[in-house]
Design a protein around this motif. Sequence first.
Motif, mmCIF file in Angstrom:
data_model
loop_
_atom_site.group_PDB
_atom_site.id
_atom_site.type_symbol
_atom_site.label_atom_id
_atom_site.label_comp_id
_atom_site.label_asym_id
_atom_site.label_seq_id
_atom_site.Cartn_x
_atom_site.Cartn_y
_atom_site.Cartn_z
ATOM 1 N N ALA A 89 45.308 6.686 16.905
ATOM 2 C CA ALA A 89 43.957 7.043 16.462
ATOM 3 C C ALA A 89 42.947 6.852 17.590
ATOM 4 O O ALA A 89 41.935 7.553 17.645
ATOM 5 C CB ALA A 89 43.563 6.205 15.245
ATOM 6 N N HIS A 90 43.235 5.935 18.498
ATOM 7 C CA HIS A 90 42.300 5.657 19.596
ATOM 8 C C HIS A 90 42.155 6.826 20.566
ATOM 9 O O HIS A 90 41.146 6.912 21.257
ATOM 10 C CB HIS A 90 42.732 4.400 20.358
ATOM 11 C CG HIS A 90 43.938 4.590 21.217
ATOM 12 N ND1 HIS A 90 45.227 4.511 20.711
ATOM 13 C CD2 HIS A 90 44.061 4.861 22.539
ATOM 14 C CE1 HIS A 90 46.084 4.720 21.713
ATOM 15 N NE2 HIS A 90 45.397 4.933 22.828
ATOM 16 N N GLU A 91 43.125 7.716 20.616
ATOM 17 C CA GLU A 91 43.083 8.803 21.596
ATOM 18 C C GLU A 91 41.946 9.783 21.290
ATOM 19 O O GLU A 91 41.084 10.019 22.142
ATOM 20 C CB GLU A 91 44.437 9.506 21.650
ATOM 21 C CG GLU A 91 45.521 8.589 22.181
ATOM 22 C CD GLU A 91 46.930 9.063 21.859
ATOM 23 O OE1 GLU A 91 47.106 10.246 21.501
ATOM 24 O OE2 GLU A 91 47.858 8.243 21.970
ATOM 25 N N ILE A 92 41.928 10.332 20.106
ATOM 26 C CA ILE A 92 40.863 11.274 19.723
ATOM 27 C C ILE A 92 39.536 10.533 19.597
ATOM 28 O O ILE A 92 38.494 11.033 20.033
ATOM 29 C CB ILE A 92 41.222 11.991 18.400
ATOM 30 C CG1 ILE A 92 42.482 12.838 18.600
ATOM 31 C CG2 ILE A 92 40.067 12.844 17.899
ATOM 32 C CD1 ILE A 92 42.379 13.897 19.679
ATOM 33 N N GLU A 93 39.576 9.333 19.045
ATOM 34 C CA GLU A 93 38.350 8.553 18.881
ATOM 35 C C GLU A 93 37.739 8.196 20.228
ATOM 36 O O GLU A 93 36.515 8.227 20.408
ATOM 37 C CB GLU A 93 38.624 7.279 18.071
ATOM 38 C CG GLU A 93 37.398 6.433 17.813
ATOM 39 C CD GLU A 93 36.340 7.135 16.974
ATOM 40 O OE1 GLU A 93 35.163 6.745 17.061
ATOM 41 O OE2 GLU A 93 36.664 8.072 16.226
ATOM 42 N N GLY A 94 38.569 7.846 21.198
ATOM 43 C CA GLY A 94 38.069 7.516 22.531
ATOM 44 C C GLY A 94 37.402 8.708 23.190
ATOM 45 O O GLY A 94 36.335 8.583 23.810
ATOM 46 N N HIS A 95 38.007 9.869 23.060
ATOM 47 C CA HIS A 95 37.429 11.094 23.607
ATOM 48 C C HIS A 95 36.070 11.362 22.970
ATOM 49 O O HIS A 95 35.078 11.622 23.662
ATOM 50 C CB HIS A 95 38.400 12.260 23.380
ATOM 51 C CG HIS A 95 37.935 13.539 23.954
ATOM 52 N ND1 HIS A 95 37.614 14.616 23.165
ATOM 53 C CD2 HIS A 95 37.724 13.920 25.239
ATOM 54 C CE1 HIS A 95 37.238 15.619 23.946
ATOM 55 N NE2 HIS A 95 37.300 15.222 25.204
ATOM 56 N N ARG A 96 36.018 11.259 21.651
ATOM 57 C CA ARG A 96 34.765 11.470 20.922
ATOM 58 C C ARG A 96 33.708 10.455 21.350
ATOM 59 O O ARG A 96 32.550 10.794 21.601
ATOM 60 C CB ARG A 96 35.000 11.371 19.408
ATOM 61 C CG ARG A 96 33.769 11.727 18.576
ATOM 62 C CD ARG A 96 33.815 11.125 17.187
ATOM 63 N NE ARG A 96 33.820 9.680 17.172
ATOM 64 C CZ ARG A 96 32.766 8.889 17.452
ATOM 65 N NH1 ARG A 96 31.618 9.414 17.820
ATOM 66 N NH2 ARG A 96 32.860 7.573 17.388
ATOM 67 N N LEU A 97 34.118 9.206 21.462
ATOM 68 C CA LEU A 97 33.211 8.119 21.836
ATOM 69 C C LEU A 97 32.624 8.344 23.227
ATOM 70 O O LEU A 97 31.415 8.189 23.444
ATOM 71 C CB LEU A 97 33.982 6.795 21.781
ATOM 72 C CG LEU A 97 33.227 5.514 22.002
ATOM 73 C CD1 LEU A 97 32.285 5.250 20.838
ATOM 74 C CD2 LEU A 97 34.219 4.360 22.120
#
Length: 195
Positions: A89-97
């Motif tokens: 989940a951190h992959e897409i969330e990190g990009h968004r962040l």
Amino acid sequence: MTTLHRALTDPPLPLLPRAADDLLRSLDAPPRLAAHLRAVHDAARDLLGWLATRHPAVAVDHEAVLFGAATHDIGKCPHPAELAGPGSAHEIEGHRLLLAHGVPERLARFARTHASWTDAGTTFEDHLVSLADKVWKAKRVPDLEQLVVDRLAGATPGWEVFMELDDLLTGIADRADSRLAFQNAYPITGASQVL
């Protein structure tokens, strides 16, 4: 002094790029994450140093690789369970962040590409960040290493590039225990904890 500050400044690993450091502080990142990002950033610096010496004609965006290594797991700030266990989940969330904090796509992309180096459209820089994210802890991934060799092979025979890269990665992996000890010296929670 907070544990996050210590994770971002304690020796012996090199400091992160200023923009990455500032972002981690503004997010009150978990200290273990900051230490991990410094370990991967250290491995990326070794890779880039080798490229500059052994393959200076190869075009590579050094700034992007170093920033990517320094922020690739930033999505674990809102997903701290992924610091201690599996999860993506951190992959897409990190990009968004990163995009939400004004980081340009050329630098933000590593948060979503660091675990998917075989996807269409990944770049040499993506492969280098992915490689640093593996070898810092002595994990070797032959398919990923071959992507790097294929990019570098040209005037130099592929087997020679493979041998050079193997020597470099062995040297980086030889320091894995000290990097792991550095990372594990910091807690997963408690970024604001004052010591």
